[in-house]
Design a protein around this motif. Structure first.
Motif, short mmCIF file in Angstrom:
data_model
loop_
_atom_site.label_atom_id
_atom_site.label_comp_id
_atom_site.label_asym_id
_atom_site.label_seq_id
_atom_site.Cartn_x
_atom_site.Cartn_y
_atom_site.Cartn_z
N TYR A 179 -1.64 -1.31 9.70
CA TYR A 179 -0.57 -2.15 9.04
C TYR A 179 0.76 -0.86 8.24
O TYR A 179 1.57 -1.44 7.84
CB TYR A 179 -1.13 -2.72 7.61
CG TYR A 179 -2.12 -3.52 8.00
CD1 TYR A 179 -2.22 -4.53 9.29
CD2 TYR A 179 -3.33 -3.44 7.16
CE1 TYR A 179 -3.24 -5.30 9.44
CE2 TYR A 179 -4.49 -4.45 7.50
CZ TYR A 179 -4.32 -5.19 8.59
OH TYR A 179 -5.41 -6.07 8.59
N TRP A 180 0.47 0.32 8.71
CA TRP A 180 1.51 1.35 8.16
C TRP A 180 2.91 1.12 8.54
O TRP A 180 2.91 1.15 9.85
CB TRP A 180 0.91 2.76 8.71
CG TRP A 180 1.75 3.93 8.20
CD1 TRP A 180 1.96 4.04 7.01
CD2 TRP A 180 2.51 4.87 9.00
NE1 TRP A 180 2.61 5.48 6.98
CE2 TRP A 180 3.04 5.68 8.31
CE3 TRP A 180 2.65 5.03 10.47
CZ2 TRP A 180 3.75 6.86 8.87
CZ3 TRP A 180 3.15 5.98 10.91
CH2 TRP A 180 3.70 6.96 9.96
N HIS A 181 3.83 1.11 7.86
CA HIS A 181 5.09 1.12 8.19
C HIS A 181 5.57 -0.22 9.10
O HIS A 181 6.26 0.13 10.02
CB HIS A 181 5.76 2.33 9.07
CG HIS A 181 5.90 3.55 8.21
ND1 HIS A 181 6.42 4.84 8.39
CD2 HIS A 181 5.50 3.64 6.77
CE1 HIS A 181 6.28 5.70 7.44
NE2 HIS A 181 5.81 5.12 6.30
N SER A 182 4.84 -1.26 8.49
CA SER A 182 5.02 -2.44 9.32
C SER A 182 5.29 -3.40 8.39
O SER A 182 4.90 -3.53 6.91
CB SER A 182 3.91 -3.01 10.34
OG SER A 182 2.71 -3.61 9.38
N ASN B 240 0.73 -1.27 0.05
CA ASN B 240 0.13 0.13 0.05
C ASN B 240 0.68 1.02 0.09
O ASN B 240 0.55 2.31 -0.86
CB ASN B 240 -0.76 -0.07 1.12
CG ASN B 240 -2.21 0.90 1.16
OD1 ASN B 240 -2.52 1.40 0.06
ND2 ASN B 240 -2.61 1.45 2.20
N ASP B 241 1.98 1.41 0.76
CA ASP B 241 2.73 2.36 0.92
C ASP B 241 3.82 2.45 -0.17
O ASP B 241 4.97 1.85 0.38
CB ASP B 241 3.40 2.48 2.46
CG ASP B 241 3.93 3.83 2.72
OD1 ASP B 241 3.90 4.88 1.96
OD2 ASP B 241 4.31 4.03 3.92
N GLY B 242 3.54 2.84 -1.31
CA GLY B 242 4.42 2.82 -2.24
C GLY B 242 3.62 2.24 -3.49
O GLY B 242 3.38 2.97 -4.49
N ALA C 210 12.74 8.20 -2.74
CA ALA C 210 13.30 8.76 -1.55
C ALA C 210 12.17 9.53 -0.56
O ALA C 210 12.47 10.61 0.08
CB ALA C 210 14.48 9.64 -1.47
N GLU C 211 10.98 9.14 -0.79
CA GLU C 211 9.80 9.74 -0.04
C GLU C 211 9.98 9.10 1.46
O GLU C 211 9.62 9.98 2.37
CB GLU C 211 8.45 9.47 -0.53
CG GLU C 211 7.32 10.21 0.24
CD GLU C 211 6.53 9.50 1.57
OE1 GLU C 211 5.64 10.06 2.19
OE2 GLU C 211 6.91 8.08 1.69
N ASP C 212 9.97 7.93 1.72
CA ASP C 212 9.72 7.06 2.89
C ASP C 212 11.22 6.68 3.69
O ASP C 212 11.20 5.82 4.32
CB ASP C 212 9.07 6.07 2.61
CG ASP C 212 7.88 5.99 3.81
OD1 ASP C 212 7.74 6.51 4.78
OD2 ASP C 212 6.95 5.24 3.42
N GLN C 213 12.27 7.30 3.43
CA GLN C 213 13.54 7.05 3.81
C GLN C 213 13.84 8.05 5.12
O GLN C 213 12.99 8.96 5.62
CB GLN C 213 14.67 7.23 2.99
CG GLN C 213 14.38 6.44 1.58
CD GLN C 213 14.19 4.93 1.71
OE1 GLN C 213 14.84 3.96 2.58
NE2 GLN C 213 12.88 4.59 1.03
ZN LIG Z 1 5.44 5.55 4.52
#
Ligand SMILES: [Zn+2]
Length: 397
Positions: free
Chosen positions: A297-300, A142-144, A174-177
């Motif tokens: 479930y975010w960032h898991s 989902n996140d990406g 590099a949004e989520d680093q």
């Molecule tokens: Zn994210």
């Protein structure tokens, strides 16, 4: 015309204005309804894109998986022209992928709408319950992947849409680093736009986390309320606002919640920062019965393709498609022809030159002469001797 007739005409015009405006709004939603049967964004195809992206492995900046994803996008959308927008970033560098349609369009000369998503995935599952797993990269279904998949649907369809403007698509790296998501790819892209490019990019709609099988979209703040406000009529027409009349009757679906307001830090902020209208469509409550971003479930490691549904991807992609086909996104960011102001009348200094001045002087002379005459007559009357005394008598009747 008789003055009273004129007054009635003014009243009738004033009374009619709100009603003509209301009927224009009605026509807008009729226009949405006539387009809904032609929407083509395909949830199954988008879902297959999510599976493909996740199958590449974590899309970390500079990774082979990222390179395979970018090459795959270039190969899948041959009607578009592509540019790789690379910048130094840590040991790996970062690469945004910029696509244009029509392929010969140039953002510095052609009016365009922008759409985009981040394609990188978080390097660590810092919301994972088990601390031992928190340094593992997330799958990012989902996140990406979901945002890229929904934007890919637009890329499939835009070449068939006959739009009267260009479209630029940006897949951000590099949004989520970083310890907290750094939004670095979009910052580099937005900061490097030339003045001419900023002027021609009318607005930008970002898609992120749009695949949650339990889809609920809040009203996310943007620097441009008019762009954001398009979400409500589009969602209502599609039957996504609970209790509202949609094109297919009253709906019970509760997908877009205009009264749930949220601020979300995402790539659209960097586009906001260079004064381009930009908004994000994001389901920041990932999972069933989730009420805030840092739940679910975010960032898991649970951010896997089974939590994403073809139906949700199709809903969001079609919502954006409807805004494109109807022109609603573009209309929101390109104000109508400015209403012509009546010319302001400058107060003119009074001068005694010219015919008007002579006329005024003439009048002043006449009035002055008349005043002097009146004063003279009154004075002469006072100088006359009093008349012979008069005797008054009263009779009692
Ligand atoms: Zn994210």
């Amino acid at each position: 015309m008789h003055p009273r007739g004129r007054l009635w005409l003014v009243c009738i015009v004033l009374l009619t204005v709100p009603w003509t405006h209301a009927s224009a709004e009605g026509q807008a939603s009729d226009q949405f309804c006539s387009l809904i049967p032609v929407l083509e964004a395909d949830g199954e195809r988008a879902n297959a894109s999510v599976a493909w992206q996740v199958g590449l492995g974590p899309r970390l900046p500079g990774s082979n998986a990222s390179e395979a994803l970018l090459t795959g996008l270039e190969e899948r959308h041959t009607s578009w022209s592509f540019t790789r927008d690379a910048h130094p970033y840590g040991a790996t560098g970062l690469t945004n992928l910029v696509a244009m349609y029509p392929p010969e369009a140039d953002l510095s000369t052609d009016l365009a709408l922008g759409f985009g998503a981040h394609y990188d995935t978080r390097h660590m599952a810092d919301r994972e319950a088990d601390e031992a797993n928190r340094s593992t990269p997330i799958p990012g279904a989902n996140d990406g992947a979901s945002g890229v998949a929904a934007v890919e649907e637009l890329m499939h369809l835009i070449p068939t849409m006959n739009l009267d403007h260009a479209v630029v698509v940006v897949m951000f790296d590099a949004e989520d680093q970083g310890p907290v998501p750094e939004l670095e790819g979009s910052r580099r892209w937005a900061d490097n736009l030339s003045e001419a490019e900023r002027e021609h990019l009318a607005g930008f709609v970002l898609l992120d986390m749009v695949g949650d099988a339990s889809l609920d979209l809040a009203n996310i703040s943007s620097n441009h309320p008019a762009l954001n406000n398009v979400m409500k009529p589009l969602s209502e027409a599609m039957g996504l606002v609970s209790g509202h009349e949609g094109c297919a009757g009253t709906t019970t679906r509760d997908v877009y919640q205009p009264d749930v307001r949220a601020w979300i830090g995402d790539d659209h902020l960097n586009i906001n920062a260079v004064e381009i209208p930009a908004m994000v469509i994001i389901d920041h409550r990932y999972g069933p019965n989730v009420t805030k971003l840092d739940d679910g479930y975010w960032h898991s490691l649970q951010d896997t393709p089974d939590k994403v549904s073809a139906e949700s991807l199709e809903t969001v992609a079609r919502l954006v498609e409807l805004g494109l086909r109807s022109g609603a996104w573009m209309e929101a960011v390109t104000p109508e022809d400015p209403v012509e102001e009546p010319p302001t009348v400058e107060p003119q200094p009074i001068t005694f030159a010219g015919p008007l001045g002579l006329l005024m002087l003439g009048w002043a002379f006449v009035i002055g002469l008349a005043s002097i005459s009146i004063v003279a007559i009154v004075a002469l009357r006072r100088l006359r001797p009093p008349p012979a005394s008069t005797t008054w008598s009263w009779d009692e009747a």
